[in-house]
Design a protein around this motif. Structure first.
Motif, PDB file in Angstrom:
ATOM      1  N   SER A 154       0.871  -1.188   0.000  1.00  0.00           N
ATOM      2  CA  SER A 154       0.000   0.000   0.000  1.00  0.00           C
ATOM      3  C   SER A 154       0.898   1.225   0.000  1.00  0.00           C
ATOM      4  CB  SER A 154      -0.879   0.031   1.249  1.00  0.00           C
ATOM      5  OG  SER A 154      -1.643  -1.131   1.321  1.00  0.00           O
ATOM      6  N   TYR A 155       0.343   2.333  -0.406  1.00  0.00           N
ATOM      7  CA  TYR A 155       1.109   3.581  -0.413  1.00  0.00           C
ATOM      8  C   TYR A 155       0.404   4.579   0.492  1.00  0.00           C
ATOM      9  CZ  TYR A 155       3.662   1.376  -4.126  1.00  0.00           C
ATOM     10  OH  TYR A 155       4.440   0.485  -4.841  1.00  0.00           O
ATOM     11  N   TYR A 156       1.232   5.374   1.202  1.00  0.00           N
ATOM     12  CA  TYR A 156       0.697   6.297   2.200  1.00  0.00           C
ATOM     13  C   TYR A 156       1.504   7.587   2.136  1.00  0.00           C
ATOM     14  CZ  TYR A 156      -0.024   8.261   6.884  1.00  0.00           C
ATOM     15  OH  TYR A 156      -0.286   9.092   7.930  1.00  0.00           O
ATOM     16  N   ARG A 171       0.099  12.813 -11.538  1.00  0.00           N
ATOM     17  CA  ARG A 171       0.547  11.570 -12.200  1.00  0.00           C
ATOM     18  C   ARG A 171      -0.342  10.362 -11.900  1.00  0.00           C
ATOM     19  NH1 ARG A 171       6.345  12.007 -12.400  1.00  0.00           N
ATOM     20  NH2 ARG A 171       6.772  14.073 -13.239  1.00  0.00           N
ATOM     21  N   CYS A 172      -1.112  10.424 -10.837  1.00  0.00           N
ATOM     22  CA  CYS A 172      -1.909   9.238 -10.464  1.00  0.00           C
ATOM     23  C   CYS A 172      -2.870   8.891 -11.606  1.00  0.00           C
ATOM     24  CB  CYS A 172      -2.683   9.510  -9.174  1.00  0.00           C
ATOM     25  SG  CYS A 172      -3.771   8.139  -8.733  1.00  0.00           S
ATOM     26  N   PRO A 173      -2.834   7.643 -12.087  1.00  0.00           N
ATOM     27  CA  PRO A 173      -3.668   7.292 -13.249  1.00  0.00           C
ATOM     28  C   PRO A 173      -5.161   7.166 -12.948  1.00  0.00           C
ATOM     29  CG  PRO A 173      -2.473   5.363 -12.481  1.00  0.00           C
ATOM     30  CD  PRO A 173      -1.990   6.512 -11.645  1.00  0.00           C
ATOM     31  N   VAL A 174      -5.515   7.097 -11.663  1.00  0.00           N
ATOM     32  CA  VAL A 174      -6.935   6.871 -11.354  1.00  0.00           C
ATOM     33  C   VAL A 174      -7.520   7.951 -10.428  1.00  0.00           C
ATOM     34  CG1 VAL A 174      -6.889   4.368 -11.723  1.00  0.00           C
ATOM     35  CG2 VAL A 174      -6.270   5.274  -9.491  1.00  0.00           C
ATOM     36  N   GLU A 175      -6.834   9.077 -10.348  1.00  0.00           N
ATOM     37  CA  GLU A 175      -7.296  10.205  -9.508  1.00  0.00           C
ATOM     38  C   GLU A 175      -7.628   9.737  -8.092  1.00  0.00           C
ATOM     39  OE1 GLU A 175     -10.411  12.241 -11.599  1.00  0.00           O
ATOM     40  OE2 GLU A 175      -9.103  12.681 -13.298  1.00  0.00           O
ATOM     41  N   ALA A 176      -6.690   8.989  -7.521  1.00  0.00           N
ATOM     42  CA  ALA A 176      -6.927   8.459  -6.175  1.00  0.00           C
ATOM     43  C   ALA A 176      -6.332   9.362  -5.092  1.00  0.00           C
ATOM     44  CB  ALA A 176      -6.329   7.063  -6.062  1.00  0.00           C
ATOM     45  N   ILE A 177      -5.724  10.485  -5.514  1.00  0.00           N
ATOM     46  CA  ILE A 177      -5.087  11.334  -4.502  1.00  0.00           C
ATOM     47  C   ILE A 177      -5.916  12.604  -4.288  1.00  0.00           C
ATOM     48  CG2 ILE A 177      -2.985  12.628  -3.903  1.00  0.00           C
ATOM     49  CD1 ILE A 177      -1.404  10.501  -5.435  1.00  0.00           C
ATOM     50  N   ILE A 178      -6.316  12.794  -3.051  1.00  0.00           N
ATOM     51  CA  ILE A 178      -7.111  13.986  -2.713  1.00  0.00           C
ATOM     52  C   ILE A 178      -6.120  15.144  -2.656  1.00  0.00           C
ATOM     53  CG2 ILE A 178      -8.681  15.023  -1.009  1.00  0.00           C
ATOM     54  CD1 ILE A 178      -9.218  11.981  -0.143  1.00  0.00           C
ATOM     55  N   VAL A 186      -3.640  13.309   0.295  1.00  0.00           N
ATOM     56  CA  VAL A 186      -4.071  12.064   0.951  1.00  0.00           C
ATOM     57  C   VAL A 186      -4.473  11.048  -0.119  1.00  0.00           C
ATOM     58  CG1 VAL A 186      -5.893  11.067   2.417  1.00  0.00           C
ATOM     59  CG2 VAL A 186      -4.851  13.245   3.055  1.00  0.00           C
ATOM     60  N   ILE A 187      -4.041   9.808   0.071  1.00  0.00           N
ATOM     61  CA  ILE A 187      -4.424   8.755  -0.882  1.00  0.00           C
ATOM     62  C   ILE A 187      -5.756   8.132  -0.462  1.00  0.00           C
ATOM     63  CG2 ILE A 187      -3.804   6.481  -1.828  1.00  0.00           C
ATOM     64  CD1 ILE A 187      -0.856   7.319  -1.603  1.00  0.00           C
ATOM     65  N   ASP A 188      -6.680   8.119  -1.393  1.00  0.00           N
ATOM     66  CA  ASP A 188      -7.957   7.446  -1.152  1.00  0.00           C
ATOM     67  C   ASP A 188      -7.705   5.955  -1.401  1.00  0.00           C
ATOM     68  OD1 ASP A 188     -10.408   6.247  -1.368  1.00  0.00           O
ATOM     69  OD2 ASP A 188     -11.352   7.860  -2.510  1.00  0.00           O
ATOM     70  N   ARG A 191      -9.752   3.876  -3.888  1.00  0.00           N
ATOM     71  CA  ARG A 191      -9.572   4.085  -5.334  1.00  0.00           C
ATOM     72  C   ARG A 191      -8.181   3.678  -5.818  1.00  0.00           C
ATOM     73  NH1 ARG A 191     -12.447   9.459  -7.521  1.00  0.00           N
ATOM     74  NH2 ARG A 191     -12.288   8.194  -9.390  1.00  0.00           N
ATOM     75  N   CYS A 192      -7.228   3.684  -4.899  1.00  0.00           N
ATOM     76  CA  CYS A 192      -5.833   3.415  -5.278  1.00  0.00           C
ATOM     77  C   CYS A 192      -5.673   2.018  -5.868  1.00  0.00           C
ATOM     78  CB  CYS A 192      -4.963   3.564  -4.024  1.00  0.00           C
ATOM     79  SG  CYS A 192      -3.256   3.088  -4.290  1.00  0.00           S
ATOM     80  N   ILE A 193      -4.969   1.926  -6.999  1.00  0.00           N
ATOM     81  CA  ILE A 193      -4.736   0.610  -7.618  1.00  0.00           C
ATOM     82  C   ILE A 193      -3.307   0.112  -7.341  1.00  0.00           C
ATOM     83  CG2 ILE A 193      -6.502   0.857  -9.419  1.00  0.00           C
ATOM     84  CD1 ILE A 193      -4.142   1.547 -11.355  1.00  0.00           C
ATOM     85  N   LYS A 194      -2.608   0.805  -6.443  1.00  0.00           N
ATOM     86  CA  LYS A 194      -1.291   0.379  -5.963  1.00  0.00           C
ATOM     87  C   LYS A 194      -0.252   0.283  -7.080  1.00  0.00           C
ATOM     88  CE  LYS A 194      -3.727  -2.373  -2.524  1.00  0.00           C
ATOM     89  NZ  LYS A 194      -3.494  -1.661  -1.301  1.00  0.00           N
ATOM     90  N   CYS A 195      -0.298   1.240  -7.995  1.00  0.00           N
ATOM     91  CA  CYS A 195       0.629   1.183  -9.137  1.00  0.00           C
ATOM     92  C   CYS A 195       2.024   1.693  -8.755  1.00  0.00           C
ATOM     93  CB  CYS A 195       0.080   1.992 -10.304  1.00  0.00           C
ATOM     94  SG  CYS A 195       0.035   3.766  -9.975  1.00  0.00           S
ATOM     95  N   GLY A 196       2.120   2.447  -7.666  1.00  0.00           N
ATOM     96  CA  GLY A 196       3.421   2.941  -7.212  1.00  0.00           C
ATOM     97  C   GLY A 196       3.914   4.198  -7.917  1.00  0.00           C
ATOM     98  N   THR A 197       3.096   4.774  -8.798  1.00  0.00           N
ATOM     99  CA  THR A 197       3.531   5.973  -9.533  1.00  0.00           C
ATOM    100  C   THR A 197       3.815   7.136  -8.584  1.00  0.00           C
ATOM    101  OG1 THR A 197       2.201   5.266 -11.400  1.00  0.00           O
ATOM    102  CG2 THR A 197       2.863   7.573 -11.388  1.00  0.00           C
TER     103      THR A 197
HETATM  104  S1  SF4 Z   1      -0.180   4.040  -5.936  1.00  0.00           S
HETATM  105 FE1  SF4 Z   1      -0.850   4.631  -8.007  1.00  0.00          FE
HETATM  106  S2  SF4 Z   1      -3.064   4.582  -7.875  1.00  0.00           S
HETATM  107 FE2  SF4 Z   1      -2.336   4.611  -5.792  1.00  0.00          FE
HETATM  108  S3  SF4 Z   1      -2.347   6.761  -5.240  1.00  0.00           S
HETATM  109 FE3  SF4 Z   1      -0.292   6.267  -5.959  1.00  0.00          FE
HETATM  110  S4  SF4 Z   1      -0.331   6.818  -8.134  1.00  0.00           S
HETATM  111 FE4  SF4 Z   1      -2.475   6.671  -7.460  1.00  0.00          FE
END
Ligand code: SF4
Ligand code: SF4
Length: 235
Positions: A154-156, A171-178, A186-188, A191-197
């Motif tokens: 997970s990313y925090y 950069r987040c591909p799914v707009e998961a960052i508030i 803050v990471i939602d 919604r986060c797909i854990k891509c690590g970007t």
């Molecule tokens: S890990 Fe990927 S999907 Fe999750 S918040 Fe970071 S950039 Fe967005």
């Protein structure tokens, strides 16, 4: 048009909807009409899904893939007949394995949420071209899949370090960052797909994104505490 279009989520959805078995039929390997050879992708997805099924206690024989041409009607009928009998023998999904209905539902939901993560983690193997059926069993191992789920990443965003530069949110591909100006980001987690970007994108001088392995993510900082007071403004 192509068995390669059958996504892992489609199979999980069929099981979530109570299907007792899933059959995927594809063209013969190396006889693909396109240059994509999507039937190899379908095969890899099925091999992965079978291991996931084992991981959650489902009998992997409930999922079957076969390759045949449209001229092989008799073969198709035989395979379907055989598969139908197998599924009947296995009994209703979950019941046959002795898994509680609600427990199975929640496990399938949990896995479905992790599909983007699973694909990121296993992208190389999912692109394999296995020519020899003897290799099928070895593509994904039971231990490997157990580890994948016990060490979910997970990313925090550390509120003490975030400087609201907004790079991660852009950069987040799914707009998961508030994200908002001068606000700790803050990471939602839903919604986060854990891509690590975001982990890669956060400037090293801030290093605000943390990777957490197999542990719960700390709760998000309350909204009223997210404003960043710059030192120059404090004076
Ligand atoms: S890990 Fe990927 S999907 Fe999750 S918040 Fe970071 S950039 Fe967005
Ligand atoms: S990239 Fe880093 S510092 Fe910038 S907003 Fe995201 S977490 Fe905060």
């Amino acid at each position: 048009m192509c068995s390669g279009r059958v996504d892992l989520t489609f199979v999980l959805r069929a099981f979530s909807n109570g299907m007792d078995g899933v059959f995927i039929g594809g063209c013969r390997l190396n006889e693909c009409n396109y240059s994509t050879h999507g039937n190899y992708d379908a095969l890899n997805m099925v091999l992965l899904c079978k291991r996931i099924m084992e991981h959650i206690g489902l009998n992997p024989e409930r999922l079957r893939i076969e390759f045949m041409s449209s001229a092989e009607g008799i073969l198709f009928a035989e395979v379907m007949d055989e598969f139908g009998k197998k599924v009947k023998e296995l009994g209703p999904l979950g019941k046959g394995e002795g898994i509680d209905h609600y427990e199975l539902k929640s496990k399938l939901e949990e896995i479905t949420k992790l599909v983007p993560y699973i694909k990121v983690m296993k992208n190389e193997k999912l692109a394999s071209r296995l020519e020899n059926p003897e290799e099928y069993d070895k593509l994904f191992t039971k231990d490997e899949i157990d580890t994948l789920f016990s060490e979910v990443i997970s990313y925090y965003i550390d509120p003490e370090k975030c400087q609201a530069c907004m790079t991660c949110a852009q950069r987040c591909p799914v707009e998961a960052i508030i994200s908002a100006k001068n606000q700790v980001h803050v990471i939602d987690q839903e919604r986060c797909i854990k891509c690590g970007t975001c982990f890669e994108a956060c400037p090293p001088r801030f290093g605000a994104v943390t990777k957490i392995v197999g542990e719960p993510v700390p709760p998000p900082i309350p909204e009223e505490k997210r404003t960043i007071v710059r030192k120059s403004k404090e004076r």
